[in-house]
Design an enzyme around this catalytic site. Structure first.
Site, mmCIF file in Angstrom:
data_model
loop_
_atom_site.group_PDB
_atom_site.id
_atom_site.type_symbol
_atom_site.label_atom_id
_atom_site.label_comp_id
_atom_site.label_asym_id
_atom_site.label_seq_id
_atom_site.Cartn_x
_atom_site.Cartn_y
_atom_site.Cartn_z
ATOM 1 N N LYS A 25 -3.729 -0.430 -3.180
ATOM 2 C CA LYS A 25 -2.998 -1.083 -2.278
ATOM 3 C C LYS A 25 -3.595 -2.977 -3.364
ATOM 4 O O LYS A 25 -4.180 -2.551 -3.740
ATOM 5 C CB LYS A 25 -3.907 -1.310 -1.281
ATOM 6 C CG LYS A 25 -3.497 -0.371 -0.627
ATOM 7 C CD LYS A 25 -3.887 -0.608 0.851
ATOM 8 C CE LYS A 25 -3.724 0.826 2.167
ATOM 9 N NZ LYS A 25 -3.959 1.217 3.354
ATOM 10 N N TYR A 41 4.969 3.385 6.442
ATOM 11 C CA TYR A 41 3.837 3.796 7.887
ATOM 12 C C TYR A 41 4.629 3.543 9.346
ATOM 13 O O TYR A 41 3.710 3.115 10.141
ATOM 14 C CB TYR A 41 3.445 2.739 7.403
ATOM 15 C CG TYR A 41 1.951 2.223 7.274
ATOM 16 C CD1 TYR A 41 0.898 3.341 6.442
ATOM 17 C CD2 TYR A 41 2.194 1.835 5.679
ATOM 18 C CE1 TYR A 41 0.045 3.304 5.775
ATOM 19 C CE2 TYR A 41 1.410 1.289 4.884
ATOM 20 C CZ TYR A 41 -0.089 1.930 4.608
ATOM 21 O OH TYR A 41 -0.840 2.139 3.640
ATOM 22 N N PHE A 82 -1.878 -3.019 14.821
ATOM 23 C CA PHE A 82 -2.031 -3.833 13.615
ATOM 24 C C PHE A 82 -0.832 -3.107 12.761
ATOM 25 O O PHE A 82 -0.867 -4.056 10.980
ATOM 26 C CB PHE A 82 -2.815 -3.464 12.870
ATOM 27 C CG PHE A 82 -3.002 -1.827 12.907
ATOM 28 C CD1 PHE A 82 -2.268 -1.564 11.680
ATOM 29 C CD2 PHE A 82 -3.446 -0.913 14.144
ATOM 30 C CE1 PHE A 82 -2.424 0.139 11.691
ATOM 31 C CE2 PHE A 82 -3.728 0.269 13.863
ATOM 32 C CZ PHE A 82 -3.258 1.218 12.667
ATOM 33 N N ARG A 110 -9.608 11.767 -0.985
ATOM 34 C CA ARG A 110 -10.051 12.115 0.890
ATOM 35 C C ARG A 110 -12.021 11.279 0.699
ATOM 36 O O ARG A 110 -12.447 10.530 0.638
ATOM 37 C CB ARG A 110 -9.761 12.545 2.021
ATOM 38 C CG ARG A 110 -8.705 12.390 2.434
ATOM 39 C CD ARG A 110 -7.820 13.256 3.390
ATOM 40 N NE ARG A 110 -8.236 12.171 4.936
ATOM 41 C CZ ARG A 110 -7.671 10.880 4.607
ATOM 42 N NH1 ARG A 110 -7.024 10.805 4.547
ATOM 43 N NH2 ARG A 110 -8.543 10.953 6.354
ATOM 44 N N THR A 156 -11.456 5.492 6.045
ATOM 45 C CA THR A 156 -10.836 4.207 6.168
ATOM 46 C C THR A 156 -11.255 2.307 6.944
ATOM 47 O O THR A 156 -10.713 1.702 5.842
ATOM 48 C CB THR A 156 -10.158 4.343 7.962
ATOM 49 O OG1 THR A 156 -9.026 5.610 7.005
ATOM 50 C CG2 THR A 156 -9.009 3.695 7.164
ATOM 51 N N ARG A 199 -13.368 2.734 -1.353
ATOM 52 C CA ARG A 199 -13.406 1.804 0.064
ATOM 53 C C ARG A 199 -14.789 0.921 0.112
ATOM 54 O O ARG A 199 -15.096 -0.225 0.120
ATOM 55 C CB ARG A 199 -12.867 2.410 1.137
ATOM 56 C CG ARG A 199 -11.675 2.300 1.250
ATOM 57 C CD ARG A 199 -10.874 3.520 1.897
ATOM 58 N NE ARG A 199 -9.540 3.258 2.389
ATOM 59 C CZ ARG A 199 -9.225 4.725 2.611
ATOM 60 N NH1 ARG A 199 -9.899 5.279 3.561
ATOM 61 N NH2 ARG A 199 -7.735 4.423 2.925
ATOM 62 N N ASN A 252 -8.097 -2.059 2.376
ATOM 63 C CA ASN A 252 -9.097 -0.908 2.125
ATOM 64 C C ASN A 252 -8.708 -0.389 1.283
ATOM 65 O O ASN A 252 -9.656 0.819 0.609
ATOM 66 C CB ASN A 252 -9.556 0.114 3.236
ATOM 67 C CG ASN A 252 -8.256 1.235 3.603
ATOM 68 O OD1 ASN A 252 -6.748 0.459 3.079
ATOM 69 N ND2 ASN A 252 -8.119 1.644 5.058
ATOM 70 N N HIS A 257 -4.454 3.958 -0.552
ATOM 71 C CA HIS A 257 -4.178 4.778 0.957
ATOM 72 C C HIS A 257 -4.566 6.657 -0.028
ATOM 73 O O HIS A 257 -4.336 6.323 -0.921
ATOM 74 C CB HIS A 257 -2.713 4.630 1.017
ATOM 75 C CG HIS A 257 -2.441 6.265 1.989
ATOM 76 N ND1 HIS A 257 -2.395 5.968 3.146
ATOM 77 C CD2 HIS A 257 -2.060 6.920 1.472
ATOM 78 C CE1 HIS A 257 -1.424 7.171 3.276
ATOM 79 N NE2 HIS A 257 -0.868 7.379 1.846
ATOM 80 N N GLU A 277 4.949 12.248 1.039
ATOM 81 C CA GLU A 277 4.611 10.883 0.986
ATOM 82 C C GLU A 277 5.364 11.011 -0.336
ATOM 83 O O GLU A 277 5.388 9.909 -0.746
ATOM 84 C CB GLU A 277 2.905 10.731 1.149
ATOM 85 C CG GLU A 277 3.097 10.705 2.825
ATOM 86 C CD GLU A 277 1.292 9.895 2.949
ATOM 87 O OE1 GLU A 277 0.925 9.765 3.836
ATOM 88 O OE2 GLU A 277 0.951 9.608 1.801
HETATM 89 P P1 CMP Z 1 -4.079 3.647 5.447
HETATM 90 O O1 CMP Z 1 -4.678 4.717 5.196
HETATM 91 O O2 CMP Z 1 -3.580 3.452 3.753
HETATM 92 O O3 CMP Z 1 -3.172 4.057 6.731
HETATM 93 C C1 CMP Z 1 -2.766 3.303 7.832
HETATM 94 C C2 CMP Z 1 -3.551 2.211 7.222
HETATM 95 O O4 CMP Z 1 -3.421 0.961 8.486
HETATM 96 C C3 CMP Z 1 -4.861 2.528 6.661
HETATM 97 O O5 CMP Z 1 -5.698 2.785 5.990
HETATM 98 C C4 CMP Z 1 -5.409 0.692 7.329
HETATM 99 O O6 CMP Z 1 -5.626 0.374 6.149
HETATM 100 C C5 CMP Z 1 -4.088 0.616 8.376
HETATM 101 N N1 CMP Z 1 -5.285 -0.078 9.304
HETATM 102 C C6 CMP Z 1 -5.921 1.457 10.337
HETATM 103 N N2 CMP Z 1 -6.388 0.570 11.581
HETATM 104 C C7 CMP Z 1 -6.139 -0.943 11.160
HETATM 105 C C8 CMP Z 1 -6.367 -2.113 11.879
HETATM 106 N N3 CMP Z 1 -7.906 -1.897 13.297
HETATM 107 N N4 CMP Z 1 -6.343 -3.066 11.865
HETATM 108 C C9 CMP Z 1 -5.794 -3.476 10.983
HETATM 109 N N5 CMP Z 1 -5.266 -2.145 9.804
HETATM 110 C C10 CMP Z 1 -5.400 -0.810 9.989
#
Ligand code: CMP
Length: 142
Positions: A11, A51, A59, A87, A93, A104, A114, A117, A128
């Protein structure tokens, strides 16, 4: 155990922090191969489509803005149990919950920024991968 493929994104925060190589090295050290890679900047439409399942979350706007803020590296990773292994390597996450040594824990700034993905299931991986890659861009020749 079967060889399978999964989808990953390095990312914008990890790209800006110059951690692409460090993250690829973690994948490779853990037995995942790079079967496809594309360095690109996502359009708003492409990020929103990716997404879409989160479109009603508070968010969502912030997520799309972040994902389009700088380049990303799109990846197909291949290896034994690649979905689960990736994973584990990524960690939780929210980096506050991520185990020591995970990507992470090492490179995420927050739950939004983070670092990576990774697909959460074999079905997600297939969906995906086909959202970003043509079949002929993914190598099968290892
Ligand atoms: P990802 O695995 O890319 O899939 C969905 C993304 O949403 C997740 O990683 C986070 O980066 C993002 N995400 C999840 N929860 C939050 C949150 N509370 N605030 C901002 N981003 C979020």
């Amino acid at each position: 155990m079967a060889t399978e493929k999964t989808f990953s994104i390095i990312k914008p925060n990890a790209v800006k922090d110059n951690n692409i190589g460090n993250i690829l090295a973690i994948f490779e050290k853990n037995g995942l191969r790079i079967a496809a890679a594309r360095f690109t900047t996502l359009s708003k439409e492409k990020a929103e489509g990716f997404y879409i399942e989160h479109k009603d979350r508070p968010f969502f706007g912030e997520l799309v803005e972040f994902m389009t803020s700088a380049p990303v590296l799109l990846l197909c990773l291949e290896g034994e149990s690649a979905v689960t292994k990736n994973r584990e390597i990524m960690g939780a996450t929210n980096p506050a919950d991520a185990a020591e040594g995970t990507i992470r824990k090492l490179y995420a700034a927050s739950v939004g920024e983070n670092a990576v993905h990774g697909s959460d299931s074999a079905a997600s991986a297939e969906r995906e991968l086909s959202y970003f890659f043509e079949k002929n861009e993914i190598s099968d020749r290892f």
